[in-house]
Design a protein around this motif. Structure first.
Motif, mmCIF file in Angstrom:
data_model
loop_
_atom_site.group_PDB
_atom_site.id
_atom_site.type_symbol
_atom_site.label_atom_id
_atom_site.label_comp_id
_atom_site.label_asym_id
_atom_site.label_seq_id
_atom_site.Cartn_x
_atom_site.Cartn_y
_atom_site.Cartn_z
ATOM 1 N N TRP A 191 75.385 35.583 21.196
ATOM 2 C CA TRP A 191 76.218 35.031 20.560
ATOM 3 C C TRP A 191 75.408 33.698 19.587
ATOM 4 C CZ3 TRP A 191 78.470 33.822 25.542
ATOM 5 C CH2 TRP A 191 79.261 34.776 26.327
ATOM 6 N N PRO B 33 87.649 29.702 31.144
ATOM 7 C CA PRO B 33 87.423 29.328 29.824
ATOM 8 C C PRO B 33 86.532 28.316 29.479
ATOM 9 C CG PRO B 33 89.581 28.619 30.556
ATOM 10 C CD PRO B 33 88.876 29.559 31.440
ATOM 11 N N TYR C 172 82.973 29.699 29.517
ATOM 12 C CA TYR C 172 82.954 30.614 28.262
ATOM 13 C C TYR C 172 82.610 29.710 27.047
ATOM 14 C CZ TYR C 172 83.951 33.442 24.154
ATOM 15 O OH TYR C 172 83.868 34.148 22.923
ATOM 16 N N ARG D 194 78.937 28.317 27.218
ATOM 17 C CA ARG D 194 77.961 29.132 26.714
ATOM 18 C C ARG D 194 78.100 29.570 25.260
ATOM 19 N NH1 ARG D 194 73.454 31.223 26.256
ATOM 20 N NH2 ARG D 194 73.014 33.323 25.923
ATOM 21 N N SER D 195 79.303 29.534 24.715
ATOM 22 C CA SER D 195 79.285 29.945 23.322
ATOM 23 C C SER D 195 79.087 28.975 22.400
ATOM 24 C CB SER D 195 80.702 30.477 23.083
ATOM 25 O OG SER D 195 81.085 31.548 23.840
ATOM 26 N N SER E 63 73.701 35.357 28.938
ATOM 27 C CA SER E 63 74.769 35.675 28.568
ATOM 28 C C SER E 63 75.486 36.351 29.980
ATOM 29 C CB SER E 63 75.251 36.636 27.392
ATOM 30 O OG SER E 63 74.797 35.807 26.197
ATOM 31 N N THR F 246 78.630 35.543 32.334
ATOM 32 C CA THR F 246 79.723 36.704 32.644
ATOM 33 C C THR F 246 79.842 36.676 34.227
ATOM 34 O OG1 THR F 246 79.296 37.913 30.749
ATOM 35 C CG2 THR F 246 80.559 38.962 32.539
ATOM 36 N N MET G 200 81.916 33.760 35.478
ATOM 37 C CA MET G 200 83.369 33.708 35.047
ATOM 38 C C MET G 200 84.227 34.722 36.024
ATOM 39 S SD MET G 200 83.290 33.368 30.780
ATOM 40 C CE MET G 200 82.179 34.314 30.343
#
Length: 551
Positions: free
Chosen positions: A77, A416, A419, A422-423, A502, A506, A509
Protein backbone atom coordinates in the motif's frame (compact mmCIF):
# COMPACT_ATOMS: atom_id res chain seq x y z
CA UNK A 1 -17.15 -26.38 63.04
CA UNK A 2 -14.76 -24.18 65.01
CA UNK A 3 -15.93 -22.14 67.98
CA UNK A 4 -16.25 -18.33 67.66
CA UNK A 5 -13.15 -17.75 69.80
CA UNK A 6 -11.09 -20.16 67.73
CA UNK A 7 -12.29 -18.48 64.51
CA UNK A 8 -11.35 -15.04 65.84
CA UNK A 9 -7.88 -16.26 66.74
CA UNK A 10 -7.44 -17.88 63.33
CA UNK A 11 -8.56 -14.72 61.54
CA UNK A 12 -6.15 -12.60 63.57
CA UNK A 13 -3.24 -14.80 62.58
CA UNK A 14 -4.28 -14.89 58.91
CA UNK A 15 -4.39 -11.11 58.65
CA UNK A 16 -1.45 -9.63 56.71
CA UNK A 17 1.14 -8.06 58.97
CA UNK A 18 0.56 -4.62 57.44
CA UNK A 19 -3.18 -4.80 58.14
CA UNK A 20 -2.57 -5.81 61.75
CA UNK A 21 -0.12 -2.94 62.21
CA UNK A 22 -2.60 -0.51 60.62
CA UNK A 23 -5.36 -1.60 62.98
CA UNK A 24 -2.96 -1.36 65.92
CA UNK A 25 -2.19 2.27 65.03
CA UNK A 26 -5.87 3.13 64.52
CA UNK A 27 -6.93 1.23 67.66
CA UNK A 28 -9.89 -0.16 65.73
CA UNK A 29 -10.73 -2.63 62.99
CA UNK A 30 -10.63 -1.45 59.39
CA UNK A 31 -14.00 -1.03 57.72
CA UNK A 32 -15.17 -3.20 54.84
CA UNK A 33 -14.79 -0.33 52.37
CA UNK A 34 -11.24 0.35 53.58
CA UNK A 35 -10.36 -3.28 52.92
CA UNK A 36 -11.90 -2.98 49.46
CA UNK A 37 -9.80 0.11 48.74
CA UNK A 38 -6.65 -1.69 49.89
CA UNK A 39 -7.46 -4.66 47.66
CA UNK A 40 -8.03 -2.49 44.58
CA UNK A 41 -4.89 -0.41 45.10
CA UNK A 42 -2.54 -3.28 45.97
CA UNK A 43 -3.71 -5.60 43.18
CA UNK A 44 -3.70 -2.69 40.72
CA UNK A 45 -0.05 -1.87 41.31
CA UNK A 46 0.87 -5.53 41.59
CA UNK A 47 -0.34 -6.32 38.09
CA UNK A 48 0.95 -3.01 36.78
CA UNK A 49 4.47 -4.17 37.62
CA UNK A 50 3.77 -7.59 36.10
CA UNK A 51 2.93 -5.98 32.77
CA UNK A 52 5.80 -3.50 33.03
CA UNK A 53 8.24 -6.44 33.03
CA UNK A 54 6.36 -8.07 30.16
CA UNK A 55 6.50 -4.97 27.97
CA UNK A 56 10.26 -4.58 28.32
CA UNK A 57 11.05 -7.25 25.75
CA UNK A 58 9.17 -5.47 22.97
CA UNK A 59 11.05 -2.22 23.63
CA UNK A 60 14.48 -3.85 23.67
CA UNK A 61 13.86 -5.86 20.49
CA UNK A 62 14.95 -3.05 18.20
CA UNK A 63 18.19 -2.70 20.15
CA UNK A 64 18.88 -6.44 20.03
CA UNK A 65 18.02 -6.80 16.34
CA UNK A 66 18.36 -3.46 14.52
CA UNK A 67 19.57 -4.87 11.21
CA UNK A 68 16.83 -7.37 10.51
CA UNK A 69 16.89 -8.14 6.80
CA UNK A 70 14.52 -5.51 5.44
CA UNK A 71 11.80 -6.39 7.94
CA UNK A 72 8.86 -4.14 7.38
CA UNK A 73 10.06 -2.66 4.10
CA UNK A 74 7.60 -4.44 1.84
CA UNK A 75 4.45 -2.39 1.52
CA UNK A 76 1.71 -3.25 -1.00
CA UNK A 77 0.00 0.00 0.00
CA UNK A 78 2.99 2.31 -0.11
CA UNK A 79 6.41 2.67 -1.71
CA UNK A 80 9.65 1.64 -0.07
CA UNK A 81 11.92 4.61 0.07
CA UNK A 82 15.03 3.23 1.76
CA UNK A 83 17.03 1.83 -1.09
CA UNK A 84 20.31 3.71 -1.16
CA UNK A 85 23.42 2.58 0.80
CA UNK A 86 23.57 6.01 2.43
CA UNK A 87 20.08 5.62 3.89
CA UNK A 88 20.84 2.08 5.05
CA UNK A 89 24.00 3.33 6.75
CA UNK A 90 22.07 6.14 8.44
CA UNK A 91 19.52 3.66 9.76
CA UNK A 92 22.33 1.48 11.11
CA UNK A 93 23.71 4.47 13.00
CA UNK A 94 20.30 5.20 14.52
CA UNK A 95 19.52 1.64 15.65
CA UNK A 96 23.01 0.46 16.63
CA UNK A 97 24.78 -2.85 15.98
CA UNK A 98 22.52 -5.10 18.01
CA UNK A 99 23.35 -8.00 20.29
CA UNK A 100 24.35 -11.48 19.20
CA UNK A 101 22.73 -13.87 18.54
CA UNK A 102 19.76 -11.62 17.73
CA UNK A 103 21.49 -9.33 15.24
CA UNK A 104 21.95 -12.02 12.59
CA UNK A 105 19.80 -12.78 9.58
CA UNK A 106 17.53 -14.96 11.73
CA UNK A 107 17.29 -12.41 14.54
CA UNK A 108 13.59 -11.76 14.02
CA UNK A 109 12.78 -15.46 14.21
CA UNK A 110 14.84 -15.86 17.39
CA UNK A 111 13.03 -12.99 19.05
CA UNK A 112 9.74 -14.58 18.02
CA UNK A 113 10.86 -17.83 19.62
CA UNK A 114 11.56 -16.01 22.89
CA UNK A 115 8.04 -14.61 22.83
CA UNK A 116 6.37 -17.94 22.13
CA UNK A 117 8.51 -19.72 24.74
CA UNK A 118 7.50 -17.22 27.40
CA UNK A 119 3.83 -17.21 26.46
CA UNK A 120 3.56 -20.97 25.95
CA UNK A 121 4.89 -21.69 29.43
CA UNK A 122 2.75 -18.82 30.75
CA UNK A 123 -0.37 -20.36 29.19
CA UNK A 124 0.36 -23.86 30.50
CA UNK A 125 1.30 -22.51 33.90
CA UNK A 126 -1.94 -20.54 34.01
CA UNK A 127 -4.04 -23.71 34.16
CA UNK A 128 -2.00 -25.07 37.06
CA UNK A 129 -1.90 -21.69 38.80
CA UNK A 130 -5.67 -21.42 38.85
CA UNK A 131 -5.92 -24.95 40.24
CA UNK A 132 -3.39 -24.15 42.97
CA UNK A 133 -4.80 -20.69 43.66
CA UNK A 134 -8.17 -22.12 44.69
CA UNK A 135 -6.41 -24.47 47.12
CA UNK A 136 -3.86 -22.30 48.91
CA UNK A 137 -3.32 -18.83 50.37
CA UNK A 138 -3.53 -16.46 47.40
CA UNK A 139 -1.45 -13.80 49.15
CA UNK A 140 1.53 -16.12 49.58
CA UNK A 141 1.04 -17.61 46.14
CA UNK A 142 1.04 -14.17 44.53
CA UNK A 143 4.06 -13.01 46.54
CA UNK A 144 6.16 -15.99 45.41
CA UNK A 145 5.15 -15.38 41.80
CA UNK A 146 6.09 -11.69 41.90
CA UNK A 147 9.46 -12.16 43.56
CA UNK A 148 10.26 -14.99 41.14
CA UNK A 149 9.22 -12.80 38.22
CA UNK A 150 11.50 -10.02 39.43
CA UNK A 151 14.46 -12.38 39.77
CA UNK A 152 14.06 -13.92 36.31
CA UNK A 153 13.48 -10.57 34.60
CA UNK A 154 16.66 -9.24 36.19
CA UNK A 155 18.60 -12.34 35.11
CA UNK A 156 17.68 -11.62 31.49
CA UNK A 157 19.21 -8.14 31.88
CA UNK A 158 22.31 -9.57 33.59
CA UNK A 159 23.15 -11.11 30.24
CA UNK A 160 24.18 -7.61 29.13
CA UNK A 161 26.89 -7.14 31.76
CA UNK A 162 27.91 -10.81 31.73
CA UNK A 163 28.35 -10.52 27.94
CA UNK A 164 26.18 -13.59 27.34
CA UNK A 165 25.46 -14.40 23.71
CA UNK A 166 24.00 -17.87 24.15
CA UNK A 167 20.46 -18.02 22.84
CA UNK A 168 19.41 -20.83 25.16
CA UNK A 169 20.31 -18.76 28.22
CA UNK A 170 17.75 -16.13 27.25
CA UNK A 171 15.26 -18.81 26.17
CA UNK A 172 15.39 -20.69 29.50
CA UNK A 173 15.17 -17.47 31.52
CA UNK A 174 12.09 -16.39 29.57
CA UNK A 175 10.41 -19.77 30.03
CA UNK A 176 10.90 -19.80 33.80
CA UNK A 177 9.77 -16.16 33.96
CA UNK A 178 6.59 -17.16 32.14
CA UNK A 179 5.93 -19.84 34.76
CA UNK A 180 6.23 -17.36 37.63
CA UNK A 181 4.14 -14.75 35.83
CA UNK A 182 1.30 -17.23 35.38
CA UNK A 183 0.57 -16.97 39.10
CA UNK A 184 -0.47 -13.32 38.81
CA UNK A 185 -3.73 -13.02 36.91
CA UNK A 186 -5.80 -15.84 38.51
CA UNK A 187 -4.71 -14.58 41.93
CA UNK A 188 -5.56 -10.89 41.52
CA UNK A 189 -8.91 -11.55 39.82
CA UNK A 190 -9.88 -14.07 42.51
CA UNK A 191 -8.98 -11.65 45.31
CA UNK A 192 -10.88 -8.74 43.72
CA UNK A 193 -13.82 -11.05 43.04
CA UNK A 194 -13.84 -12.10 46.70
CA UNK A 195 -14.35 -8.50 47.79
CA UNK A 196 -16.73 -7.13 45.15
CA UNK A 197 -20.20 -8.28 44.20
CA UNK A 198 -21.76 -8.00 40.78
CA UNK A 199 -23.02 -4.43 41.24
CA UNK A 200 -21.16 -2.27 38.68
CA UNK A 201 -18.56 -5.02 38.35
CA UNK A 202 -17.95 -4.26 34.68
CA UNK A 203 -17.21 -0.59 35.35
CA UNK A 204 -15.15 -1.22 38.49
CA UNK A 205 -13.10 -3.94 36.86
CA UNK A 206 -12.84 -1.94 33.65
CA UNK A 207 -11.22 0.92 35.56
CA UNK A 208 -9.17 -1.49 37.66
CA UNK A 209 -8.00 -3.33 34.54
CA UNK A 210 -6.29 -0.14 33.41
CA UNK A 211 -3.29 -1.64 35.22
CA UNK A 212 -2.62 -3.68 32.07
CA UNK A 213 -2.23 -0.64 29.85
CA UNK A 214 -0.60 1.50 32.54
CA UNK A 215 1.85 -1.33 33.15
CA UNK A 216 2.63 -1.44 29.42
CA UNK A 217 3.09 2.33 29.35
CA UNK A 218 5.28 2.28 32.47
CA UNK A 219 7.36 -0.58 31.10
CA UNK A 220 7.74 1.20 27.76
CA UNK A 221 8.86 4.47 29.34
CA UNK A 222 11.28 2.82 31.77
CA UNK A 223 12.77 0.50 29.18
CA UNK A 224 13.12 3.10 26.43
CA UNK A 225 14.58 5.68 28.83
CA UNK A 226 17.19 3.26 30.16
CA UNK A 227 18.20 1.91 26.73
CA UNK A 228 20.84 4.61 26.37
CA UNK A 229 22.58 3.29 29.51
CA UNK A 230 22.58 -0.28 28.23
CA UNK A 231 19.65 -2.59 27.50
CA UNK A 232 20.35 -4.62 30.65
CA UNK A 233 18.96 -1.83 32.81
CA UNK A 234 15.69 -2.03 30.88
CA UNK A 235 15.16 -5.47 32.46
CA UNK A 236 16.76 -5.08 35.87
CA UNK A 237 14.83 -1.98 36.99
CA UNK A 238 11.34 -3.39 36.18
CA UNK A 239 12.45 -6.67 37.78
CA UNK A 240 13.32 -4.91 41.02
CA UNK A 241 10.01 -3.04 40.95
CA UNK A 242 7.88 -6.19 40.66
CA UNK A 243 9.87 -7.90 43.42
CA UNK A 244 9.41 -4.90 45.71
CA UNK A 245 5.70 -4.88 44.98
CA UNK A 246 5.58 -8.58 45.82
CA UNK A 247 6.81 -7.75 49.33
CA UNK A 248 4.06 -5.14 49.71
CA UNK A 249 1.49 -7.73 48.61
CA UNK A 250 2.69 -10.05 51.34
CA UNK A 251 2.37 -7.28 53.93
CA UNK A 252 -0.94 -5.70 52.89
CA UNK A 253 -3.20 -7.87 50.74
CA UNK A 254 -6.32 -9.29 52.46
CA UNK A 255 -7.40 -12.30 50.42
CA UNK A 256 -11.06 -12.36 51.44
CA UNK A 257 -13.43 -10.82 53.99
CA UNK A 258 -13.45 -14.08 55.95
CA UNK A 259 -9.68 -14.10 56.23
CA UNK A 260 -9.63 -10.78 58.08
CA UNK A 261 -13.02 -10.95 59.81
CA UNK A 262 -14.50 -8.08 57.79
CA UNK A 263 -18.23 -7.43 58.08
CA UNK A 264 -20.03 -8.06 54.80
CA UNK A 265 -23.19 -6.38 56.07
CA UNK A 266 -21.84 -3.00 54.92
CA UNK A 267 -21.76 -4.09 51.30
CA UNK A 268 -25.08 -5.90 51.53
CA UNK A 269 -26.73 -2.75 52.85
CA UNK A 270 -25.30 -0.73 49.96
CA UNK A 271 -26.52 -3.26 47.42
CA UNK A 272 -30.02 -3.59 48.92
CA UNK A 273 -31.49 -1.19 46.37
CA UNK A 274 -30.47 -3.57 43.61
CA UNK A 275 -32.12 -6.62 45.15
CA UNK A 276 -34.69 -7.12 42.33
CA UNK A 277 -31.92 -7.19 39.78
CA UNK A 278 -29.86 -9.51 41.96
CA UNK A 279 -32.76 -11.92 42.21
CA UNK A 280 -33.17 -11.85 38.44
CA UNK A 281 -29.50 -12.57 37.88
CA UNK A 282 -29.55 -15.53 40.23
CA UNK A 283 -26.10 -14.75 41.59
CA UNK A 284 -25.20 -14.90 45.25
CA UNK A 285 -23.58 -11.61 46.20
CA UNK A 286 -20.99 -10.95 47.38
CA UNK A 287 -19.01 -13.67 45.64
CA UNK A 288 -18.31 -15.41 48.93
CA UNK A 289 -21.86 -14.95 50.01
CA UNK A 290 -22.11 -17.42 52.89
CA UNK A 291 -21.57 -16.25 56.41
CA UNK A 292 -20.97 -19.77 57.58
CA UNK A 293 -17.53 -21.14 58.10
CA UNK A 294 -18.22 -24.41 56.30
CA UNK A 295 -15.35 -25.61 54.18
CA UNK A 296 -15.93 -25.47 50.42
CA UNK A 297 -14.45 -27.94 47.98
CA UNK A 298 -12.52 -26.48 45.08
CA UNK A 299 -14.10 -26.94 41.66
CA UNK A 300 -12.32 -29.36 39.34
CA UNK A 301 -10.73 -28.39 36.04
CA UNK A 302 -13.21 -30.31 33.85
CA UNK A 303 -16.17 -29.14 35.93
CA UNK A 304 -15.09 -25.52 35.45
CA UNK A 305 -14.96 -25.99 31.67
CA UNK A 306 -18.57 -27.20 31.77
CA UNK A 307 -19.85 -23.97 33.31
CA UNK A 308 -22.10 -22.35 30.64
CA UNK A 309 -20.22 -19.63 28.81
CA UNK A 310 -16.69 -20.55 29.86
CA UNK A 311 -15.70 -22.27 26.61
CA UNK A 312 -17.05 -19.61 24.16
CA UNK A 313 -15.42 -16.75 26.05
CA UNK A 314 -12.19 -18.72 26.49
CA UNK A 315 -11.85 -19.35 22.75
CA UNK A 316 -12.89 -15.79 21.95
CA UNK A 317 -10.08 -14.59 24.22
CA UNK A 318 -7.69 -16.90 22.34
CA UNK A 319 -8.06 -14.74 19.23
CA UNK A 320 -8.47 -11.45 21.11
CA UNK A 321 -5.17 -11.94 22.93
CA UNK A 322 -3.52 -13.05 19.70
CA UNK A 323 -4.20 -9.55 18.39
CA UNK A 324 -3.44 -7.72 21.63
CA UNK A 325 -0.14 -9.48 22.33
CA UNK A 326 1.07 -9.11 18.78
CA UNK A 327 0.79 -5.37 19.35
CA UNK A 328 2.31 -5.70 22.82
CA UNK A 329 5.43 -7.45 21.58
CA UNK A 330 5.86 -6.07 18.07
CA UNK A 331 4.41 -2.56 17.89
CA UNK A 332 7.60 -0.66 18.88
CA UNK A 333 9.59 -2.85 16.49
CA UNK A 334 7.07 -2.24 13.70
CA UNK A 335 7.20 1.53 14.23
CA UNK A 336 10.99 1.78 14.36
CA UNK A 337 11.54 -0.46 11.31
CA UNK A 338 8.85 0.84 8.98
CA UNK A 339 9.17 4.53 9.75
CA UNK A 340 6.54 7.24 9.78
CA UNK A 341 6.36 9.67 6.93
CA UNK A 342 6.27 13.28 8.05
CA UNK A 343 4.90 15.76 5.53
CA UNK A 344 5.41 19.41 6.14
CA UNK A 345 2.61 20.88 4.08
CA UNK A 346 -0.58 19.96 2.34
CA UNK A 347 0.92 19.95 -1.16
CA UNK A 348 3.45 17.29 -0.23
CA UNK A 349 0.62 15.20 1.19
CA UNK A 350 -1.28 15.45 -2.09
CA UNK A 351 1.84 14.57 -4.06
CA UNK A 352 2.44 11.55 -1.88
CA UNK A 353 -1.12 10.33 -2.27
CA UNK A 354 -0.70 10.58 -6.03
CA UNK A 355 2.46 8.51 -5.78
CA UNK A 356 0.64 5.89 -3.71
CA UNK A 357 -1.81 5.41 -6.57
CA UNK A 358 1.13 4.77 -8.92
CA UNK A 359 2.57 1.70 -7.27
CA UNK A 360 4.45 0.59 -10.37
CA UNK A 361 6.68 3.67 -10.27
CA UNK A 362 9.63 4.01 -7.89
CA UNK A 363 10.08 7.24 -5.99
CA UNK A 364 11.90 8.57 -2.98
CA UNK A 365 9.40 9.93 -0.48
CA UNK A 366 10.57 12.29 2.22
CA UNK A 367 10.34 10.60 5.63
CA UNK A 368 12.37 9.46 8.59
CA UNK A 369 12.95 6.48 10.84
CA UNK A 370 12.32 6.79 14.54
CA UNK A 371 14.82 5.79 17.21
CA UNK A 372 14.18 2.86 19.56
CA UNK A 373 13.35 5.23 22.41
CA UNK A 374 10.94 7.32 20.34
CA UNK A 375 9.23 4.23 18.90
CA UNK A 376 8.84 2.77 22.39
CA UNK A 377 7.33 5.98 23.71
CA UNK A 378 5.04 6.32 20.69
CA UNK A 379 3.69 2.79 21.14
CA UNK A 380 2.25 3.77 24.52
CA UNK A 381 -0.66 5.48 22.76
CA UNK A 382 -1.98 2.01 21.93
CA UNK A 383 -2.15 1.30 25.67
CA UNK A 384 -3.69 4.69 26.42
CA UNK A 385 -6.47 3.74 24.03
CA UNK A 386 -6.66 0.39 25.81
CA UNK A 387 -7.38 2.11 29.13
CA UNK A 388 -10.36 3.94 27.63
CA UNK A 389 -11.50 0.81 25.80
CA UNK A 390 -11.51 -1.29 28.97
CA UNK A 391 -13.50 1.31 30.89
CA UNK A 392 -16.00 1.80 28.05
CA UNK A 393 -16.48 -1.93 27.54
CA UNK A 394 -17.11 -2.47 31.24
CA UNK A 395 -19.50 0.46 31.56
CA UNK A 396 -21.46 -0.39 28.41
CA UNK A 397 -21.78 -4.05 29.40
CA UNK A 398 -23.08 -2.97 32.81
CA UNK A 399 -25.67 -0.64 31.30
CA UNK A 400 -26.80 -3.17 28.70
CA UNK A 401 -26.39 -6.15 31.02
CA UNK A 402 -24.86 -7.89 27.99
CA UNK A 403 -21.20 -8.89 28.11
CA UNK A 404 -21.21 -10.94 24.89
CA UNK A 405 -22.83 -8.21 22.78
CA UNK A 406 -20.30 -5.68 24.04
CA UNK A 407 -17.26 -7.91 23.50
CA UNK A 408 -18.34 -9.00 20.01
CA UNK A 409 -19.12 -5.43 18.91
CA UNK A 410 -15.69 -4.22 20.00
CA UNK A 411 -13.96 -7.08 18.16
CA UNK A 412 -15.84 -6.30 14.94
CA UNK A 413 -14.93 -2.61 15.25
CA UNK A 414 -11.28 -3.58 15.66
CA UNK A 415 -11.20 -4.92 12.08
CA UNK A 416 -11.57 -1.58 10.24
CA UNK A 417 -9.40 0.08 12.90
CA UNK A 418 -6.55 -2.31 12.11
CA UNK A 419 -7.02 -1.81 8.37
CA UNK A 420 -6.90 1.98 8.61
CA UNK A 421 -3.84 1.90 10.88
CA UNK A 422 -1.92 -0.25 8.42
CA UNK A 423 -3.10 1.72 5.38
CA UNK A 424 -2.85 5.29 6.64
CA UNK A 425 -0.75 5.21 9.82
CA UNK A 426 2.36 6.21 7.87
CA UNK A 427 0.89 9.45 6.50
CA UNK A 428 1.84 11.56 9.50
CA UNK A 429 2.76 11.32 13.13
CA UNK A 430 -0.62 12.68 14.23
CA UNK A 431 -2.48 10.20 12.03
CA UNK A 432 -0.38 7.32 13.39
CA UNK A 433 -1.10 8.30 16.99
CA UNK A 434 -4.84 8.74 16.39
CA UNK A 435 -5.26 5.41 14.60
CA UNK A 436 -3.05 3.62 17.12
CA UNK A 437 -5.20 4.98 19.94
CA UNK A 438 -8.38 3.74 18.23
CA UNK A 439 -6.84 0.29 17.66
CA UNK A 440 -5.90 0.08 21.32
CA UNK A 441 -9.42 1.00 22.37
CA UNK A 442 -11.16 -1.67 20.29
CA UNK A 443 -8.54 -4.41 20.73
CA UNK A 444 -8.02 -4.08 24.48
CA UNK A 445 -11.66 -3.33 25.34
CA UNK A 446 -13.01 -6.89 24.96
CA UNK A 447 -9.72 -8.34 26.19
CA UNK A 448 -10.11 -6.39 29.43
CA UNK A 449 -13.82 -7.21 29.75
CA UNK A 450 -13.42 -10.96 29.29
CA UNK A 451 -10.43 -11.36 31.59
CA UNK A 452 -12.03 -9.41 34.44
CA UNK A 453 -15.81 -9.02 34.74
CA UNK A 454 -16.73 -12.00 32.57
CA UNK A 455 -14.28 -14.30 34.39
CA UNK A 456 -15.56 -13.16 37.78
CA UNK A 457 -19.18 -13.55 36.67
CA UNK A 458 -18.67 -17.06 35.35
CA UNK A 459 -16.64 -17.97 38.43
CA UNK A 460 -19.79 -17.32 40.49
CA UNK A 461 -22.27 -18.95 38.13
CA UNK A 462 -25.50 -20.15 39.76
CA UNK A 463 -24.67 -23.72 38.75
CA UNK A 464 -21.91 -23.63 41.37
CA UNK A 465 -24.50 -23.19 44.15
CA UNK A 466 -22.58 -20.38 45.81
CA UNK A 467 -19.24 -22.22 45.84
CA UNK A 468 -16.52 -19.55 45.79
CA UNK A 469 -13.73 -22.03 45.13
CA UNK A 470 -13.99 -21.65 41.35
CA UNK A 471 -12.88 -18.07 40.74
CA UNK A 472 -9.18 -18.70 40.22
CA UNK A 473 -9.81 -21.87 38.22
CA UNK A 474 -12.32 -20.24 35.84
CA UNK A 475 -10.11 -17.17 35.47
CA UNK A 476 -7.12 -19.40 34.72
CA UNK A 477 -9.04 -21.41 32.11
CA UNK A 478 -10.23 -18.32 30.26
CA UNK A 479 -6.96 -16.39 30.43
CA UNK A 480 -4.85 -19.52 29.96
CA UNK A 481 -6.65 -20.33 26.72
CA UNK A 482 -6.24 -16.72 25.67
CA UNK A 483 -2.54 -16.92 26.45
CA UNK A 484 -2.12 -19.75 23.97
CA UNK A 485 -3.29 -17.32 21.32
CA UNK A 486 -1.02 -14.69 22.82
CA UNK A 487 1.90 -17.05 22.25
CA UNK A 488 0.96 -17.95 18.68
CA UNK A 489 0.41 -14.36 17.50
CA UNK A 490 3.91 -12.99 18.21
CA UNK A 491 5.49 -16.23 16.94
CA UNK A 492 3.70 -16.06 13.60
CA UNK A 493 4.50 -12.36 13.38
CA UNK A 494 8.20 -13.06 13.74
CA UNK A 495 8.12 -15.20 10.60
CA UNK A 496 5.43 -13.47 8.55
CA UNK A 497 6.84 -9.96 9.03
CA UNK A 498 10.08 -11.01 7.33
CA UNK A 499 8.08 -11.12 4.10
CA UNK A 500 5.27 -8.66 4.61
CA UNK A 501 3.80 -6.61 7.42
CA UNK A 502 0.61 -6.42 5.38
CA UNK A 503 0.18 -10.17 5.82
CA UNK A 504 0.59 -9.69 9.59
CA UNK A 505 -2.27 -7.20 9.68
CA UNK A 506 -4.41 -9.49 7.54
CA UNK A 507 -3.84 -12.22 10.13
CA UNK A 508 -4.83 -9.83 12.94
CA UNK A 509 -8.02 -8.76 11.19
CA UNK A 510 -8.98 -12.39 10.57
CA UNK A 511 -8.37 -13.19 14.25
CA UNK A 512 -10.61 -10.29 15.34
CA UNK A 513 -13.36 -11.55 13.04
CA UNK A 514 -13.19 -15.09 14.41
CA UNK A 515 -13.19 -13.78 17.99
CA UNK A 516 -16.46 -11.97 17.34
CA UNK A 517 -18.04 -14.93 15.56
CA UNK A 518 -17.29 -17.26 18.46
CA UNK A 519 -19.68 -15.24 20.60
CA UNK A 520 -22.52 -15.39 18.08
CA UNK A 521 -24.63 -17.89 20.02
CA UNK A 522 -24.28 -15.88 23.21
CA UNK A 523 -25.04 -12.64 21.38
CA UNK A 524 -28.23 -14.14 19.94
CA UNK A 525 -29.24 -15.33 23.43
CA UNK A 526 -28.68 -11.87 24.88
CA UNK A 527 -30.57 -10.15 22.08
CA UNK A 528 -33.46 -12.59 22.53
CA UNK A 529 -33.46 -11.89 26.26
CA UNK A 530 -33.56 -8.14 25.65
CA UNK A 531 -36.46 -8.52 23.19
CA UNK A 532 -38.36 -10.71 25.63
CA UNK A 533 -37.98 -8.12 28.36
CA UNK A 534 -39.72 -5.53 26.20
CA UNK A 535 -42.85 -7.68 26.08
CA UNK A 536 -45.03 -6.91 29.13
CA UNK A 537 -46.64 -10.36 29.28
CA UNK A 538 -43.37 -12.24 29.12
CA UNK A 539 -41.28 -9.90 31.23
CA UNK A 540 -41.37 -11.93 34.43
CA UNK A 541 -40.85 -15.25 32.69
CA UNK A 542 -38.02 -13.97 30.47
CA UNK A 543 -36.16 -12.55 33.43
CA UNK A 544 -36.32 -15.81 35.31
CA UNK A 545 -35.06 -17.68 32.24
CA UNK A 546 -32.38 -15.16 31.26
CA UNK A 547 -29.09 -16.97 30.67
CA UNK A 548 -26.56 -16.67 33.45
CA UNK A 549 -24.13 -15.75 30.73
CA UNK A 550 -25.72 -12.31 30.26
CA UNK A 551 -23.47 -10.95 32.96
Amino acid sequence: MASPSELATERSHSKPLGIRFWEYIKREKLSYKTHQAVVLIVTFFAYTTYHATRKTTSIVKSALDPQSSAVGFKFPWRITYLSSPAETQRRSWVLGDGWAPFNGSDGTALLGQLDVAFLAVYAIGMYFSGHLGDRMNLRIFLTVGMIGTGLLTSLFGVGYWANIHIFYYFLIVQMIAGLFQSSGWPSVVAVVGNWFGKKKRGLIMGIWNAHTSIGNITGSLIASTLLSYGWGWSFVVPGLLVAFMGILVCLLLPVSPESVGADRQEEEDDDAVDSPKKKREGVTEPLLGSHTEMKENAVGFIEAWRIPGVAPFAFCLFFAKLVAYTFLYWLPYYISHTGILIYFNFLKLIDSLLILFSIHKSAAIEGKYLSDETAGNLSTFFDVGGVLGGILAGHISDRLDARAITAATFMYCAIPALYFYRSYGHISLAMNIALMFICGMFVNGPYALITTAVSADLGTHSSLNGNSKALATVTAIIDGTGSVGAAIGPLLTGYISANSWSAVFTMLMAAALVAGLLLTRLVVAEVAARISETRPQGRSQSRSQEPELNV
